[in-house]
Design an enzyme around this catalytic site. Sequence first.
Site, PDB file in Angstrom:
ATOM      1  N   LYS A 238      -1.305   3.775   5.752  1.00  0.00           N
ATOM      2  CA  LYS A 238      -0.664   3.154   6.842  1.00  0.00           C
ATOM      3  C   LYS A 238      -0.180   4.202   8.042  1.00  0.00           C
ATOM      4  O   LYS A 238       0.391   5.254   7.538  1.00  0.00           O
ATOM      5  CB  LYS A 238       0.385   2.127   6.510  1.00  0.00           C
ATOM      6  N   ARG A 312      -3.372  -8.203  -3.658  1.00  0.00           N
ATOM      7  CA  ARG A 312      -4.174  -9.237  -4.260  1.00  0.00           C
ATOM      8  C   ARG A 312      -4.601  -8.625  -5.672  1.00  0.00           C
ATOM      9  O   ARG A 312      -4.972  -9.347  -6.589  1.00  0.00           O
ATOM     10  CB  ARG A 312      -5.384  -9.559  -3.434  1.00  0.00           C
TER      11      ARG A 312
END
Length: 458
Positions: A238, A312
């Site tokens: 990021k 996830r």
Amino acid sequence: MMDLASLLVPADAQGAVPLVPVTAAGLDEWLKAQGERTRTAVAAQAFTAAADSIAIIPGDGPADWFAAVGVAPGPLGPWALAAAAAKLPAGRYLLQGELGQAGLGWCLAQHRFTRYRRAKPEGPRVLATTSLSAMSGAVAEAQAVALVRDLVDTPASDLGPAELAQAVIDVVRPFGADVRVVAGEALLAQNFPAIHAVGRAAAAQPRLIEAEWGDPAHPRLAIIGKGITFDSGGLNIKPGSGMALMKKDMGGAAHALALARLVMAANLPVRLHLIIPAAENAISGNALRPGDVIATRAGKTVEITNTDAEGRLVLCDAIALAAEHNPVLMIDFATLTGAARVALGPQLPALFANDDALASEVLAAGMAVGDPAWRLPLWAPYHDMLKSSVADMVNSAEGAFAGAITAALYLEKFVAQGTPWLHFDTFAWNAAPRPGRPKGGEALGLRATWAMLRSRFG
């Protein structure tokens, strides 16, 4: 830290300052019944009974006064008295009328996260009320929300996977829950390969944290929370701005633990199965790479198209574990996608469900308790966006479309057919302060889910 349970007490008029809720529509009628002193004080303070406003009304002596508080029409909502609890002088107040849901905000307006700074000394504002039945529920929910806030506000330097596991133990063990923690290489031996893959690059070992509580003969309730204690994005790193709030990426775990605490404290007749996959998504020589194919507990293989779609991955092993025990209801919380925030902003968690009646039930419960969510669809045609040419699926769909939906569809692949399932994609953060809700960690979707569980199992 303020003892929230001490802030709501049974009514005893002795030494208490009257606290009078007034609506804007009813202000003129209320003023007609007041004396000249009150009308003058109201006019001098330009009090219009707007929500969250306060007027101090003097009496004959220094200790003879009362407070009027502006509220919305109808029963008091959860935040109706939050501004008053923050602004009024320390002391004891006697509420005129029913408490409604306002005990929550009264307590939380006085909760402070003080681990890293010395708090300014201030006495409590104690509210006395005749609404005895509303008191205990308000305190329990306030304590649960405070737990979420404190965990989310704690930085990763002091809340890694090991500390998160200890937090779970500290909360559930007093209720007699059984706890199991699987860490490091043992995750591979016990078939949690996706959790291991996400967390293997970090200095702190990843963990599967599992707790069970309640009578095994009761209906099994699975509660799951994403516990990424810090998310760098992995090799798909990021930017700095994207990492600024990533201590909160374990917000789903905080929600799951707080909900489990509410279930146990209320002695709800369920067999609780709490599962928190905990890991730090870090970078090192053995970090998960784009293009890697990993195994999962359910036997499905996953091509890694984005290492920043790691939540996830840990959740799919947790969901598969829960599914093995055939729960009557499965609920997961996760700070899963930025796409949900683009769609709904910071105040509304996205809700996904594979059962329409269940979705309607939790949405209605959320509106009733002032904890709204918004349902997004599990749009089946978008399953095609998760197809891989080398594995059973990819972990992140290509392109910027429908990110929250495709993430939910990925998780749905691991939910056993016929198991009712709720998935909250929540922000777990207040981006700006509001009465009773300071900037920082926040529980969004927690009280809605608790209201639904009370209705179903209570």
